[in-house]
Scaffold this motif. Structure first.
Motif, PDB file in Angstrom:
ATOM      1  N   SER A 205       0.849  -1.182   0.000  1.00  0.00           N
ATOM      2  CA  SER A 205       0.000   0.000   0.000  1.00  0.00           C
ATOM      3  C   SER A 205       0.891   1.240   0.000  1.00  0.00           C
ATOM      4  N   ILE A 206       0.788   2.053  -1.021  1.00  0.00           N
ATOM      5  CA  ILE A 206       1.626   3.245  -1.124  1.00  0.00           C
ATOM      6  C   ILE A 206       1.248   4.287  -0.055  1.00  0.00           C
ATOM      7  N   PRO A 207      -0.049   4.613   0.122  1.00  0.00           N
ATOM      8  CA  PRO A 207      -0.391   5.608   1.154  1.00  0.00           C
ATOM      9  C   PRO A 207       0.052   5.176   2.552  1.00  0.00           C
ATOM     10  N   ALA A 208      -0.075   3.885   2.872  1.00  0.00           N
ATOM     11  CA  ALA A 208       0.314   3.406   4.199  1.00  0.00           C
ATOM     12  C   ALA A 208       1.810   3.573   4.432  1.00  0.00           C
ATOM     13  N   GLN A 209       2.598   3.342   3.374  1.00  0.00           N
ATOM     14  CA  GLN A 209       4.048   3.446   3.512  1.00  0.00           C
ATOM     15  C   GLN A 209       4.540   4.886   3.506  1.00  0.00           C
ATOM     16  N   MET A 210       3.646   5.809   3.192  1.00  0.00           N
ATOM     17  CA  MET A 210       4.003   7.223   3.258  1.00  0.00           C
ATOM     18  C   MET A 210       3.796   7.791   4.660  1.00  0.00           C
ATOM     19  N   GLN A 211       3.269   6.952   5.566  1.00  0.00           N
ATOM     20  CA  GLN A 211       3.034   7.347   6.940  1.00  0.00           C
ATOM     21  C   GLN A 211       3.951   6.558   7.879  1.00  0.00           C
ATOM     22  N   PRO A 212       4.300   7.093   9.038  1.00  0.00           N
ATOM     23  CA  PRO A 212       5.092   6.322  10.011  1.00  0.00           C
ATOM     24  C   PRO A 212       4.302   5.098  10.468  1.00  0.00           C
ATOM     25  N   SER A 213       5.011   4.007  10.734  1.00  0.00           N
ATOM     26  CA  SER A 213       4.337   2.793  11.203  1.00  0.00           C
ATOM     27  C   SER A 213       3.890   2.926  12.654  1.00  0.00           C
ATOM     28  N   GLU A 214       4.441   3.903  13.373  1.00  0.00           N
ATOM     29  CA  GLU A 214       4.036   4.237  14.731  1.00  0.00           C
ATOM     30  C   GLU A 214       4.456   5.674  14.981  1.00  0.00           C
ATOM     31  N   PRO A 215       3.907   6.300  15.998  1.00  0.00           N
ATOM     32  CA  PRO A 215       4.310   7.700  16.273  1.00  0.00           C
ATOM     33  C   PRO A 215       5.819   7.814  16.463  1.00  0.00           C
ATOM     34  N   LEU A 216       6.417   8.782  15.828  1.00  0.00           N
ATOM     35  CA  LEU A 216       7.863   8.969  15.931  1.00  0.00           C
ATOM     36  C   LEU A 216       8.218   9.570  17.288  1.00  0.00           C
ATOM     37  N   ARG A 217       9.281   9.027  17.883  1.00  0.00           N
ATOM     38  CA  ARG A 217       9.744   9.497  19.185  1.00  0.00           C
ATOM     39  C   ARG A 217      11.147  10.080  19.049  1.00  0.00           C
ATOM     40  N   PHE A 218      11.372  11.179  19.734  1.00  0.00           N
ATOM     41  CA  PHE A 218      12.640  11.885  19.599  1.00  0.00           C
ATOM     42  C   PHE A 218      13.299  12.080  20.974  1.00  0.00           C
ATOM     43  N   SER A 219      14.610  12.179  20.924  1.00  0.00           N
ATOM     44  CA  SER A 219      15.389  12.548  22.097  1.00  0.00           C
ATOM     45  C   SER A 219      16.033  13.907  21.811  1.00  0.00           C
ATOM     46  N   TYR A 220      15.945  14.789  22.787  1.00  0.00           N
ATOM     47  CA  TYR A 220      16.472  16.142  22.597  1.00  0.00           C
ATOM     48  C   TYR A 220      17.740  16.311  23.426  1.00  0.00           C
ATOM     49  N   LYS A 221      18.826  16.632  22.771  1.00  0.00           N
ATOM     50  CA  LYS A 221      20.082  16.896  23.464  1.00  0.00           C
ATOM     51  C   LYS A 221      20.198  18.402  23.701  1.00  0.00           C
ATOM     52  N   LEU A 222      20.273  18.771  24.975  1.00  0.00           N
ATOM     53  CA  LEU A 222      20.340  20.184  25.348  1.00  0.00           C
ATOM     54  C   LEU A 222      21.547  20.429  26.261  1.00  0.00           C
ATOM     55  N   GLU A 223      21.918  21.664  26.383  1.00  0.00           N
ATOM     56  CA  GLU A 223      23.084  22.034  27.194  1.00  0.00           C
ATOM     57  C   GLU A 223      22.723  23.144  28.169  1.00  0.00           C
ATOM     58  N   LYS A 224      23.282  22.987  29.371  1.00  0.00           N
ATOM     59  CA  LYS A 224      23.066  24.022  30.380  1.00  0.00           C
ATOM     60  C   LYS A 224      24.240  24.023  31.342  1.00  0.00           C
ATOM     61  N   ASP A 225      24.814  25.183  31.553  1.00  0.00           N
ATOM     62  CA  ASP A 225      25.953  25.335  32.458  1.00  0.00           C
ATOM     63  C   ASP A 225      27.108  24.400  32.094  1.00  0.00           C
ATOM     64  N   ASP A 230      19.812  14.848  28.153  1.00  0.00           N
ATOM     65  CA  ASP A 230      18.919  14.199  27.189  1.00  0.00           C
ATOM     66  C   ASP A 230      17.496  14.237  27.736  1.00  0.00           C
ATOM     67  N   PHE A 231      16.565  14.689  26.899  1.00  0.00           N
ATOM     68  CA  PHE A 231      15.149  14.723  27.272  1.00  0.00           C
ATOM     69  C   PHE A 231      14.328  14.035  26.188  1.00  0.00           C
ATOM     70  N   GLU A 232      13.328  13.265  26.617  1.00  0.00           N
ATOM     71  CA  GLU A 232      12.397  12.690  25.641  1.00  0.00           C
ATOM     72  C   GLU A 232      11.254  13.657  25.356  1.00  0.00           C
ATOM     73  N   LYS A 233      11.057  14.615  26.247  1.00  0.00           N
ATOM     74  CA  LYS A 233      10.117  15.700  26.010  1.00  0.00           C
ATOM     75  C   LYS A 233      10.886  17.017  26.137  1.00  0.00           C
ATOM     76  N   TYR A 234      10.606  17.894  25.223  1.00  0.00           N
ATOM     77  CA  TYR A 234      11.348  19.165  25.229  1.00  0.00           C
ATOM     78  C   TYR A 234      10.980  19.957  26.483  1.00  0.00           C
ATOM     79  N   PRO A 235      11.976  20.369  27.266  1.00  0.00           N
ATOM     80  CA  PRO A 235      11.679  21.060  28.529  1.00  0.00           C
ATOM     81  C   PRO A 235      11.133  22.465  28.303  1.00  0.00           C
TER      82      PRO A 235
END
Length: 382
Positions: A205-225, A230-235
């Protein structure tokens, strides 16, 4: 009478372990080369595309040799079959211990060549998918380079311990492997890959393959002091400084990201998923196989247009495609798509692609052009 001194047990044990390691290395290298070669000889046009990409990159990066690299491009399909078949044959020869010295040296030369390509891809970020395992397994550039370093070490072990392998009289089997592997490549070129591993394969199925198979999850690398976090949700804390965002579930990414169809009236992508579309794919009119055009014309005119919409999907300019339509009397609408996408959809020029409600129902090389009755029968299988 001379009496030979017995070897120390530690020396014999060391020699035994060296033999064991060399034998393990032989089997690993042999199976990997056979697997890699078979996957690629199944789709030599895909490997041809990779060779072309490399030669074009080398021509830009080394202008003094641009003529040489451009001169190789017309022979990329021959090189593709030769290299893919060589991987299979060398893997078979290694497992059978056939002319082990020659086989080992040729393997070393081949892996040095592949290691250079993967390092070049990784370090300079060029041709980021080396196609090491065709479309079966996608490796990142540095992963591909690491794989080749691993194989290089194993092949050096085999060369170091080559004296332990007994040469066998298995030339007939090696020759048979040569004939079979080249035969698979020739078949794939004259028809289509026996095993379609592309996202546009029948049943997908072309339309199905144009969508993620599951919600995409991200890790955010941030710097302080001066420290990284590493955060899985943006602070919500705005004192953090953003550095990088990393996708955690990369396997969930859409398999198709560049499928787009358009014409002068606008975007037609979603419309291709509505009803049934019979697409004649023409990616280049200067390198077009025209011997099967009578059968293609009969097909495009013979389908029931109330059920199936025939169309041309092309990447060439308007003047060229209109000249093509006029020459072969094809009064069907024309739509545009990217040339790389068309190469991925079908390894044939021209090629035929049938989709119904976004699901691929059929795909044919021009030499295997179906009859209108065959297409109509497939349309009934929704």
């Amino acid at each position: 009478m001379n009496v030979s001194k017995p070897q120390p047990v530690t020396v014999r044990a060391s020699a035994t372990w060296q033999r064991v390691v060399a034998q393990i290395a032989r089997f690993i290298v042999g199976f990997i080369f056979i697997f890699s070669g078979l996957i690629k000889i199944n789709d030599p046009v895909g490997t041809q595309i990779k060779f072309t990409e490399y030669f074009e990159v080398f021509a830009l990066d080394v202008p003094a040799l641009a003529g040489f690299f451009h001169g190789l491009i017309p022979f990329t399909l021959i090189l593709s079959v030769a290299f893919c078949a060589a991987e299979v044959v060398l893997g078979v020869a290694l497992l059978l211990s056939y002319r082990i010295k020659l086989t080992s040296w040729v393997l070393l030369a081949l892996i040095i060549f592949f290691t250079f390509l993967t390092f070049y891809s990784a370090y300079f970020n060029k041709v980021t998918d080396c196609g090491c395992f065709g479309d079966a397994i996608k490796l990142k550039p540095w992963t591909s380079f690491g794989k080749d370093i691993f194989l290089l070490v194993l092949i050096l072990i085999i060369l170091w311990q080559r004296h332990i392998f007994r040469n066998t009289r298995t030339g007939f089997l090696v020759g048979l492997a040569t004939v079979i592997s080249i035969g698979i490549g020739v078949y794939a070129i004259q028809h289509l890959p026996p095993l379609d591993l592309l996202p546009y394969a029948v049943g997908k199925s072309i339309p199905a393959q144009m969508q993620p198979s599951e919600p995409l999850r991200f890790s955010y690398k941030l710097e302080k002091d001066g420290k990284e976090y590493d955060f899985e949700k943006y602070p919500t804390d705005t004192t953090y400084k953003f550095k990088e965002m990393v996708l955690l579930n990369e396997s969930a990414k859409p398999k198709i990201t560049d499928y787009r169809v358009w014409n002068d009236a606008g975007d037609f992508t979603q419309a291709t998923f509505e009803g049934t579309k019979l697409m004649l794919i023409v990616r280049d009119v200067t390198d077009l196989s025209i011997g099967d055009m009578p059968a293609i014309r009969k097909l495009m005119k013979g389908v029931d247009e109330k059920t199936v919409m025939p169309m041309i999907l092309t990447s060439v300019n308007d003047d060229e495609i209109n000249g093509f339509r006029h020459e072969y009397q094809l009064s069907v609408p024309v739509y545009k798509a990217d040339a790389t996408v068309l190469k991925t959809i079908v390894r044939s020029n021209p090629g035929i692609w049938l989709i119904s409600d976004g699901v691929v129902k059929g795909k044919w090389h021009h030499t295997d052009t179906p009859t209108p009755e065959t297409v109509m029968a497939l349309v009934g299988k929704k």
